[in-house]
Motif scaffolding. Sequence first.
Motif, mmCIF file in Angstrom:
data_model
loop_
_atom_site.group_PDB
_atom_site.id
_atom_site.type_symbol
_atom_site.label_atom_id
_atom_site.label_comp_id
_atom_site.label_asym_id
_atom_site.label_seq_id
_atom_site.Cartn_x
_atom_site.Cartn_y
_atom_site.Cartn_z
ATOM 1 N N ILE A 70 -7.997 4.643 -61.835
ATOM 2 C CA ILE A 70 -9.137 5.733 -61.890
ATOM 3 C C ILE A 70 -10.445 5.066 -61.505
ATOM 4 N N LEU A 71 -10.173 4.061 -62.589
ATOM 5 C CA LEU A 71 -11.259 2.560 -62.934
ATOM 6 C C LEU A 71 -11.256 1.802 -61.375
ATOM 7 N N ARG A 72 -10.245 2.355 -60.865
ATOM 8 C CA ARG A 72 -9.997 0.322 -58.904
ATOM 9 C C ARG A 72 -10.075 1.187 -58.563
ATOM 10 N N ILE A 73 -9.703 2.518 -58.141
ATOM 11 C CA ILE A 73 -10.923 3.663 -57.265
ATOM 12 C C ILE A 73 -11.900 3.800 -57.186
ATOM 13 N N LEU A 74 -13.315 3.914 -58.353
ATOM 14 C CA LEU A 74 -14.977 3.850 -58.871
ATOM 15 C C LEU A 74 -14.988 2.610 -57.994
ATOM 16 N N ILE A 75 -14.171 1.379 -58.332
ATOM 17 C CA ILE A 75 -15.040 0.640 -58.038
ATOM 18 C C ILE A 75 -14.850 0.502 -56.100
ATOM 19 N N ILE A 76 -14.090 0.405 -56.128
ATOM 20 C CA ILE A 76 -13.532 0.751 -54.401
ATOM 21 C C ILE A 76 -14.313 1.124 -53.655
ATOM 22 N N LEU A 77 -14.704 2.800 -53.821
ATOM 23 C CA LEU A 77 -15.690 3.309 -53.473
ATOM 24 C C LEU A 77 -16.717 3.210 -53.382
ATOM 25 N N PHE B 242 -13.423 -13.852 -54.177
ATOM 26 C CA PHE B 242 -14.286 -13.388 -54.872
ATOM 27 C C PHE B 242 -14.371 -12.184 -55.876
ATOM 28 N N ILE B 243 -15.049 -11.620 -54.993
ATOM 29 C CA ILE B 243 -15.801 -10.650 -55.411
ATOM 30 C C ILE B 243 -14.142 -8.789 -55.539
ATOM 31 N N ILE B 244 -13.484 -9.847 -54.542
ATOM 32 C CA ILE B 244 -12.179 -8.712 -54.393
ATOM 33 C C ILE B 244 -11.169 -8.970 -55.679
ATOM 34 N N ILE B 245 -11.386 -9.806 -55.757
ATOM 35 C CA ILE B 245 -10.129 -10.734 -57.545
ATOM 36 C C ILE B 245 -11.513 -9.878 -57.962
ATOM 37 N N GLU B 246 -12.065 -10.533 -58.829
ATOM 38 C CA GLU B 246 -13.113 -10.460 -60.084
ATOM 39 C C GLU B 246 -13.686 -8.421 -60.504
ATOM 40 N N LEU B 247 -13.827 -8.177 -59.263
ATOM 41 C CA LEU B 247 -14.235 -5.895 -59.411
ATOM 42 C C LEU B 247 -13.180 -5.701 -59.240
ATOM 43 N N THR B 248 -12.565 -5.529 -57.576
ATOM 44 C CA THR B 248 -10.811 -4.202 -57.394
ATOM 45 C C THR B 248 -10.071 -4.940 -58.438
ATOM 46 N N GLY B 249 -10.186 -6.437 -58.209
ATOM 47 C CA GLY B 249 -8.798 -7.148 -59.351
ATOM 48 C C GLY B 249 -9.137 -6.681 -60.848
ATOM 49 N N TRP C 117 -18.047 -12.841 -63.318
ATOM 50 C CA TRP C 117 -18.143 -11.825 -62.620
ATOM 51 C C TRP C 117 -19.367 -11.516 -62.300
ATOM 52 N N TYR C 118 -20.458 -12.288 -63.345
ATOM 53 C CA TYR C 118 -21.737 -11.871 -63.269
ATOM 54 C C TYR C 118 -22.808 -12.504 -61.793
ATOM 55 N N LEU C 119 -22.462 -13.515 -61.334
ATOM 56 C CA LEU C 119 -22.591 -13.867 -60.102
ATOM 57 C C LEU C 119 -22.290 -12.906 -58.778
ATOM 58 N N ALA C 120 -21.576 -11.772 -59.181
ATOM 59 C CA ALA C 120 -21.390 -10.595 -58.195
ATOM 60 C C ALA C 120 -23.127 -10.164 -57.079
ATOM 61 N N THR C 121 -23.913 -9.815 -58.388
ATOM 62 C CA THR C 121 -25.215 -9.946 -57.816
ATOM 63 C C THR C 121 -26.227 -10.949 -57.377
ATOM 64 N N LEU C 122 -25.639 -11.971 -56.993
ATOM 65 C CA LEU C 122 -26.659 -13.070 -56.427
ATOM 66 C C LEU C 122 -26.029 -12.855 -55.715
ATOM 67 N N LEU C 123 -24.411 -12.445 -55.152
ATOM 68 C CA LEU C 123 -23.645 -13.113 -53.894
ATOM 69 C C LEU C 123 -24.473 -11.791 -53.140
ATOM 70 N N ILE C 124 -24.488 -10.460 -53.618
ATOM 71 C CA ILE C 124 -25.562 -9.419 -52.234
ATOM 72 C C ILE C 124 -26.630 -9.353 -52.255
ATOM 73 N N LEU C 125 -27.209 -10.402 -53.089
ATOM 74 C CA LEU C 125 -28.255 -10.493 -52.312
ATOM 75 C C LEU C 125 -28.750 -11.466 -51.829
#
Length: 451
Positions: free
Chosen positions: A148-155, A186-193, A380-388
Amino acid sequence: MFISAFVYYYIGYPLVRTDVTILITLYSVVFLSFFGLIRLEKQHFFTLAGIAIVFRLVFLGSIPNLSQDFYRFIWDGRMLVEGWNPYLYLPNDLMASGTAPIAEAQELFNGMGDLSASHYTNYPPINQLCFAFAGFFSGNNILGSVVILRILIILADIGTLYFGKKLLENLGLPIKNIWLYILNPFIIIELTGNLHFEGVMIFFFIWSLYLLQKGSWKWTAVLLAFSVSVKLIPLLFLPLFFQWFAKHKVSEISKITFQTVWKGILKLIAFYSIVIATIIILFLPFLSEQFISNYKETVGLWFQNFEFNASIYYIARWIGFKIVGWNMIKDIGKITPIIVLIFVTGISLFRNNKDFQKMISALLFGLSFYFFTTTTMHPWYLATLLILSVFTNYRFTVVWSFMIIFSYTAYRNESYAENLGFVALEYVVVYGFLIYEIFKQYTKKPGIQTS
């Protein structure tokens, strides 16, 4: 595509965190595939979108094996469903007294580890709502909660893809830039994974930027508050909106009548007021004197107690050992936020951020400075920099999203010990590429900043 899918499968299921050589090798393979995939399919938006979703679904039934934070997520969510305020109780105390009111308490307690179990939760209310959602629909099964948590992150990632694409179009930037985030291993593994909720925070933040660019600043404020209520980091961005509302740098105000910026400043004050009021409303169900004390204590730990994968801080720590003979983390941790605030305030007032893309680059550099000086830089902190960076001309974050895998060498044995050689390698490459990009930007058109 099939090679990448296999790598994601292996990382999600058979891999053991201590097998860092295998992890780095597989990560290198999937990173090369990532660049190849973008080049081959860059004109096929829906094809790449489908592939990005498929890669995430590979992890759907896996228990994260590179992070144990999700055990605390599930613990907090089940506490909330049972009517207990998760901010007021330590897992250690509840287990010692035998009063933990949730199913699978022992498994969750064992999984989260001593560090998490001995500290109060620091996850803001929207994050807690996500945890409670998993607790409500799967209160007796850890894997069910994970799914359930993973589905929320994928959405959330799908939402980021949608609003990120629209913002790129509005800014006249290549739509293909969004794949640097959505398809990045990095995003796929750190966030979804690994189930880190930076993805949900980023969804609300990119949605808010899209609305701000469209002129809907009131709803921007609400969504920005939602983003803060997932992870606190967007609070750092608040000063950097100054010029977007005032339309002038501080150094220019003396050259014009104050009335020309007064309206913008009043709007900025209203913007801040909506953000703060919304955050308070979201925290309101949990507020108490004990909550404030616990939360302040927990957040303070990140500045004055924890250290991981740092760069400038490690240099300062080494200097401290040479001068006084002990670890000065508590002193450095008190000074660092002040330095970051001065830096962010400086670029918000005196750097030219009136253009929307330049404002985003200010957000990028403000957050980069914080991460470069922090005592703790989890991957995983890096995700915000990556999207910016997707909305700028800078790509050092993409380089960093590869190099940061070397931080996992700290887990090559169960005793946990960072290899400072790998930390140095990571930051030498990142800083080197960043310096190259800054030099390139400032020499492309002499005297003119292009992003």
